[in-house]
Design an enzyme around this catalytic site. Structure first.
Site, PDB file in Angstrom:
ATOM      1  N   SER A  47       1.047  -1.278  -0.076  1.00  0.00           N
ATOM      2  CA  SER A  47      -0.091   0.121  -0.034  1.00  0.00           C
ATOM      3  C   SER A  47       0.976   1.188  -0.159  1.00  0.00           C
ATOM      4  O   SER A  47       0.497   2.061  -0.819  1.00  0.00           O
ATOM      5  CB  SER A  47      -0.902   0.009   1.301  1.00  0.00           C
ATOM      6  OG  SER A  47      -1.835  -1.054   1.222  1.00  0.00           O
ATOM      7  N   ARG A  57       2.963  11.105  -9.027  1.00  0.00           N
ATOM      8  CA  ARG A  57       1.985  11.902 -10.169  1.00  0.00           C
ATOM      9  C   ARG A  57       1.582  13.189  -9.562  1.00  0.00           C
ATOM     10  O   ARG A  57       1.246  14.064 -10.286  1.00  0.00           O
ATOM     11  CB  ARG A  57       0.708  10.928 -10.271  1.00  0.00           C
ATOM     12  CG  ARG A  57       1.265   9.640 -11.149  1.00  0.00           C
ATOM     13  CD  ARG A  57       1.443  10.402 -12.686  1.00  0.00           C
ATOM     14  NE  ARG A  57       1.599   9.095 -13.320  1.00  0.00           N
ATOM     15  CZ  ARG A  57       3.018   8.875 -13.991  1.00  0.00           C
ATOM     16  NH1 ARG A  57       4.225   9.545 -13.840  1.00  0.00           N
ATOM     17  NH2 ARG A  57       3.094   7.684 -14.556  1.00  0.00           N
ATOM     18  N   SER A  86      -4.301   2.432   3.614  1.00  0.00           N
ATOM     19  CA  SER A  86      -4.235   1.208   4.776  1.00  0.00           C
ATOM     20  C   SER A  86      -5.455   0.417   4.449  1.00  0.00           C
ATOM     21  O   SER A  86      -6.468   0.759   4.843  1.00  0.00           O
ATOM     22  CB  SER A  86      -3.888   1.823   5.975  1.00  0.00           C
ATOM     23  OG  SER A  86      -4.072   0.758   6.871  1.00  0.00           O
ATOM     24  N   GLY A  87      -5.126  -0.729   3.896  1.00  0.00           N
ATOM     25  CA  GLY A  87      -6.534  -1.638   3.880  1.00  0.00           C
ATOM     26  C   GLY A  87      -7.047  -2.040   4.994  1.00  0.00           C
ATOM     27  O   GLY A  87      -8.366  -1.869   5.160  1.00  0.00           O
ATOM     28  N   SER A  88      -6.142  -2.224   6.144  1.00  0.00           N
ATOM     29  CA  SER A  88      -6.913  -2.586   7.535  1.00  0.00           C
ATOM     30  C   SER A  88      -7.374  -1.301   8.227  1.00  0.00           C
ATOM     31  O   SER A  88      -8.297  -1.616   9.165  1.00  0.00           O
ATOM     32  CB  SER A  88      -5.672  -3.393   8.405  1.00  0.00           C
ATOM     33  OG  SER A  88      -4.749  -2.404   8.791  1.00  0.00           O
ATOM     34  N   GLY A  89      -6.672  -0.333   7.894  1.00  0.00           N
ATOM     35  CA  GLY A  89      -7.121   0.997   8.814  1.00  0.00           C
ATOM     36  C   GLY A  89      -6.515   0.805  10.049  1.00  0.00           C
ATOM     37  O   GLY A  89      -6.981   1.690  10.959  1.00  0.00           O
ATOM     38  N   GLU A  90      -5.739   0.106  10.513  1.00  0.00           N
ATOM     39  CA  GLU A  90      -5.242  -0.204  11.820  1.00  0.00           C
ATOM     40  C   GLU A  90      -3.835  -0.408  11.609  1.00  0.00           C
ATOM     41  O   GLU A  90      -3.091  -0.887  12.762  1.00  0.00           O
ATOM     42  CB  GLU A  90      -5.739  -1.464  12.378  1.00  0.00           C
ATOM     43  CG  GLU A  90      -7.222  -1.447  12.621  1.00  0.00           C
ATOM     44  CD  GLU A  90      -8.055  -0.583  13.724  1.00  0.00           C
ATOM     45  OE1 GLU A  90      -7.010   0.017  14.403  1.00  0.00           O
ATOM     46  OE2 GLU A  90      -9.010  -0.110  13.450  1.00  0.00           O
ATOM     47  N   THR A  91      -2.912   0.128  10.572  1.00  0.00           N
ATOM     48  CA  THR A  91      -1.701  -0.266  10.625  1.00  0.00           C
ATOM     49  C   THR A  91      -1.041   0.688  11.856  1.00  0.00           C
ATOM     50  O   THR A  91      -0.866   1.838  11.868  1.00  0.00           O
ATOM     51  CB  THR A  91      -1.299   0.244   9.239  1.00  0.00           C
ATOM     52  OG1 THR A  91      -1.810  -0.279   8.348  1.00  0.00           O
ATOM     53  CG2 THR A  91       0.303  -0.042   8.962  1.00  0.00           C
ATOM     54  N   ASP A 160      -4.819   6.956  -9.579  1.00  0.00           N
ATOM     55  CA  ASP A 160      -4.607   7.442 -10.635  1.00  0.00           C
ATOM     56  C   ASP A 160      -5.654   8.066 -11.336  1.00  0.00           C
ATOM     57  O   ASP A 160      -5.474   9.098 -12.321  1.00  0.00           O
ATOM     58  CB  ASP A 160      -4.102   6.057 -11.700  1.00  0.00           C
ATOM     59  CG  ASP A 160      -2.704   5.654 -11.991  1.00  0.00           C
ATOM     60  OD1 ASP A 160      -1.933   6.647 -11.117  1.00  0.00           O
ATOM     61  OD2 ASP A 160      -2.385   4.946 -12.238  1.00  0.00           O
TER      62      ASP A 160
END
Length: 185
Positions: A47, A57, A86-91, A160
């Site tokens: 991520s 970009r 962050s996929g988990s939102g808890e990183t 993008d």
């Protein structure tokens, strides 16, 4: 299955996932990027790589953008925007960044799987992306891809798309943006 068939299956998943995006939230992110004093991006693992590509970009667009953790990253201040992938939102390494950004009066945007997370609760803007949460990685009905691949691919594609929308709003072409491309390579 042949490798080419996997490519087709991945593209099908991405196509199905794009219909799940909330355009209103994406437009809010585009607006906030345009209003921000400076833009900071953060993410970990794959991520984080997608967020670095996004920062590149945004730099090509001529924006004042930084990747959190780089030695040349300036300090964040009120009026700035921190965009977290962050996929988990808890990183664990990212949560304190969101908390610090909020305490400094900056806005926080999260591109994540669920708004019901620590980072989601800290965010002003939440872009919910499709993908398999870590606790459902064995559920093959959500994706044929391993681990967080679907989320990471959607993260790159959404970033993008945000760049394309910013280009449209600023009437910029890829040719004009190329003037900001690195030239010491």
């Amino acid at each position: 299955m042949e490798t080419k068939s996997y490519v087709a299956a991945i593209l099908s998943e991405l196509d199905n996932s794009s219909s799940q995006l909330a355009d209103e939230q994406l437009e809010l992110l585009v607006e906030r990027i345009g209003e921000a004093g400076r833009v900071f991006v953060a993410g970990a693992g794959r991520s984080g790589l997608m967020m670095r590509a996004f920062a590149m970009r945004l730099m090509h667009l001529g924006l004042d953008v930084y990747v959190v953790g780089e030695t040349v990253t300036r300090s964040l201040a009120q009026g700035d925007l921190l965009i977290i992938g962050s996929g988990s939102g808890e990183t664990k390494s990212i949560v304190p960044m969101a908390e610090k950004a909020r305490s400094l009066g900056a806005s926080v945007a999260a591109l994540t799987l669920s708004q019901a997370t620590t980072i989601g609760e800290l965010a002003d803007i939440i872009i919910q992306l499709p993908g398999a949460p870590k606790d459902q990685l064995d559920d093959e009905s959500s994706t044929i891809q391993p681990m967080g691949s679907l989320f990471e691919q959607m993260l790159l594609l959404v970033c993008d798309a945000v760049v394309l929308r910013l280009m449209e709003k600023q009437s910029l072409s890829g040719k004009v943006m190329y003037g900001n491309h690195a030239n010491l390579e």
